[in-house]
Design an enzyme around this catalytic site. Structure first.
Site, PDB file in Angstrom:
ATOM      1  CG  LEU A 131      25.133  24.981   2.550  1.00  0.00           C
ATOM      2  CD1 LEU A 131      25.154  23.704   1.731  1.00  0.00           C
ATOM      3  CD2 LEU A 131      26.476  25.652   2.579  1.00  0.00           C
ATOM      4  CG  ASP A 132      24.222  23.373   5.918  1.00  0.00           C
ATOM      5  OD1 ASP A 132      24.083  22.340   5.250  1.00  0.00           O
ATOM      6  OD2 ASP A 132      25.327  23.830   6.237  1.00  0.00           O
TER       7      ASP A 132
END
Lengths: 290, 290, 290, 290
Positions: free
Chosen positions: C232-233
């Protein structure tokens, strides 16, 4: 790029009519001599049919010296009608700085030079005021005081030219010099005479740009680094930048805020010039900025 | 600020000669009526001896209505020779937009309006082209097509004025309208007629600024939001911004990059205007930007 | 660049181990087939010994079609161990957009697409909310409503994948989609799945970045456009930008200001991707931005 | 503002619970003593119900001296539960600078100080390296060499504290000092100990932020000026800024580019502090930037 600073590098800078095969010819020429391209920048001006190229070549594995490279490259250059040069990055350019009494641009250049950020020699600083002598000499750089009296500017600029030539200056930087350069000197240093103008050109050409900016009520002020030509503030622009101002800024605030932009724009423009990133064509520049 | 959007707020905007006691008098007046200051911006122009003030007052705990406030404030205003107004933020301003065939500024304003970011009403859009009708009407806003033929501009602008007045337009926005506004209309909407010019003024006044920017070889292009006066591109500047360009940008690239700056500068300028953050004095503005 | 949009162009994008002669070999190959280089970008990662190259070739005077070019180029590519592709710019990429209920990024992309600024096809938009249907359909683009219930996200994403594949989506854009993409979909669209995160990564990873920015008291907020990976990210960053905030901004002001940065960063990142300016290597990108 | 530099000015800085009548009370108090407000900044934190105010008062026409002002103001301050101070701008703050071997931030501060841009005294510079002695002494400022050996940091910091106190330092600036400050010193100079961190916090907390930025592949790098607290890199942020980087920048390029941001952010933050524009509340700042 940092590692490359320690390498032996050649800059090969070319502009020529755009034709099929230029890149192939140049890159084949380099590869055949064992050179590898560390950095390569191209630009095609489709409207004008003109091609621009900057190659940074790792010279260490090359089997030819710079002088031989130049000789062997000449036929190729003629074939494509190139304007070109090859610079060996171990030969640092000699940059003479002209300053007046404002210290910020000069201080910034000297600090960057001292800390190794600007790869050049500074054989001397020339000024029409004495106040910056101590700062310059503290850096170990000779300082020449050449006053520019209104009634005899011609003699002053002869003296300036003489000092620049005696120090074998290749590039001349006007670090807020605030004097109009005579045409002969502009001509002599065409493409090697760099000025910082304290406005976002073409706004506020000429004297007192901050006063003009204040009077017009603009919301950004700027600075412009350009090559000097005989037309005041009209030469090819290398770099520009701006900073935000507002109603609470009077003219002196603008002067203060503008100083930061002036020095950063001049330093950036000078670095581009020293790294062979700028190609002049007509009154415009191609700048292969990093 | 978001919470305050849900409050009932008054904007009290003042300019007057700078005298000891102005702030004391105004803030005491407000406090005595139970108003609390949510936001307060001051500016003193020391050179001109002029004072500017914007107060956003939480009106909910106040014991007087806007109309009563205005009446009771009048003697104080006279005492300090104020130019002033009080606006109740629940009465949304009526903004008429004039557009031509370029869609970007209009689309940006309409989207911000629809998503609740621009606190105003848009009673109609007027254009001299038909191509944006569908976009405007999709937003539920009436669209008026008023062609501006070269041979009879006067009649066209009479019609435009008529439509604006019929829709009780308080502010008129030229969203790349590309027509010179006749003096009478400039006069009628003085301080309420907002234009976006596609250059960093005062550079490249007049037509074709991107072509001029391209020809000059600038390294930044910009846009300017300003109030329209009878002097073309010379009115008080509200907001400006720039974007970096380089040698690889031709004129059409500049047009494309410039669009982003135009729409953001216009939207910002319009928001400042709608939030009573702009005070015009002479040909300059005080902008209490947030 | 504008004129070149009307030309028939090939993008030839290459990454490979850095060796003497790569540029010579490629440019000779192109020149022998009559192709002229409209734009050429090189990058050498000296530390990793890796070379990156993007060539935009004017295909009109070429004597070979794209398919033939690919076939004939293959031996050369193998010789230098290249990862490469050739794209014919007349075949517009098919971009599927996933959105939630926030409109700004989607509206911006659709407006740029409609005005011809983003050279791609948009075969459909998929959303887990109905509220943007009308806006999408006004642009003449099919809208698919696929709710993503907490208890059955797997089925929802199967449906999303199915729609994307049915529409032959080549690139997927998450325009503030606000859902975590399952690993299988990340894998399927590796290097072709673009997200906009509403913070300046790696600051404020995860949910509620504006609240976190407000709580930390930062003076700039930002947005990040990146390829989505299973972490994530954490995927390769394509583009970032920031905007200034201050103490007077509450969280909702940050959200409002942030929207402008989000949409401009996403549009820029998407344009770089569509113009074949982005090369992923490891968790980083080479972006030959114009 | 420039003209005001030559005036005798008082800065009156206040924070207190937000109540109706604060501004009225303060401005009436000032007006009754003949003081005129040259500059006034307000901020209301609606969520926290807290009010912040900075007044710059032209003291020349005032009928009371600073000491009398302070005495007479005390009851009012108590009534509104204010945290407050009054500073007479003719008493320049004494700023002690701590540096290590990197010269850029120190050189920038010294140049701004010497050219009159930073209104403060610099009674001495302390460094754990000798290399900057000559530069400091050229400015006419005493230089103290205090090495910080790993095995006896406590003794070193005792010596540093002793020197700061002997020079009556009011504010301490860490100009890339690169040492962790012991808690006692953080406590002693709470709200008066200013650091420049070479990243855009909260990204890349701790050591080697440029290496981390390079490894993550960010497209902007930054710097953060903040008050030092016992939590490393977690103190209240005064100012931040960023600069664009790309794939062609290696770590050393980032270091070089970052230097410019570091020095401008530190100088700006220090100026805000010296002009009483910064109010700390919790772990955040109100900065009434000009």
């Amino acid at each position: 790029m940092s590692d490359t600073h320690r390498m032996s590098l050649y800059s090969l800078v070319i502009s020529c009519p755009d034709r099929v095969g230029v890149v192939a010819a140049v890159s084949t020429f380099v590869a055949e001599r064992g050179g590898s391209l560390v950095e390569s920048n191209h630009h095609t001006d489709v409207d004008e049919g003109w091609f621009f190229m900057r190659n940074v070549i790792n010279a260490q594995p090359m089997i030819v010296a710079a002088e031989v490279f130049r000789e062997e490259f000449e036929p190729l250059a003629r074939q494509f009608a190139m304007t070109w040069y090859l610079r060996d990055n171990r030969e640092l350019q000699r940059v003479v700085i002209l300053a007046s009494h404002a210290s910020h641009c000069l201080a910034d250049i000297l600090h960057r030079w001292k800390s190794g950020e600007l790869a050049c020699q500074i054989p001397c600083v020339i000024s029409n005021h004495e106040n910056l002598r101590s700062m310059v000499e503290w850096h170990g750089i000779p300082f020449h005081y050449v006053p520019v009296p209104k009634e005899d500017k011609a003699a002053a600029f002869e003296k300036v030219t003489d000092i620049v030539e005696r120090h074998q200056g290749e590039t001349v930087v006007l670090a807020r010099y605030m004097q109009i350069i005579p045409p002969a000197l502009c001509e002599l240093f065409a493409g090697r005479l760099i000025n910082i103008h304290h406005s976002f050109l073409p706004s506020f050409i000429g004297a007192n740009p901050y006063q003009k900016a204040y009077d017009r009520g603009v919301k950004l002020i700027g600075a412009t680094c350009h090559y000097v030509t005989q037309d005041l503030d009209e030469g090819p622009i290398i770099e520009q930048d701006v900073i935000r101002v507002n109603h609470s800024c009077d003219k002196d605030d603008m002067v203060r805020l503008g100083r930061d932009v002036e020095q950063s724009v001049l330093s950036r423009g000078l670095r581009y010039h020293l790294e062979d990133r700028v190609i002049v064509r007509g009154n415009k520049t191609v700048v292969f900025s990093s």
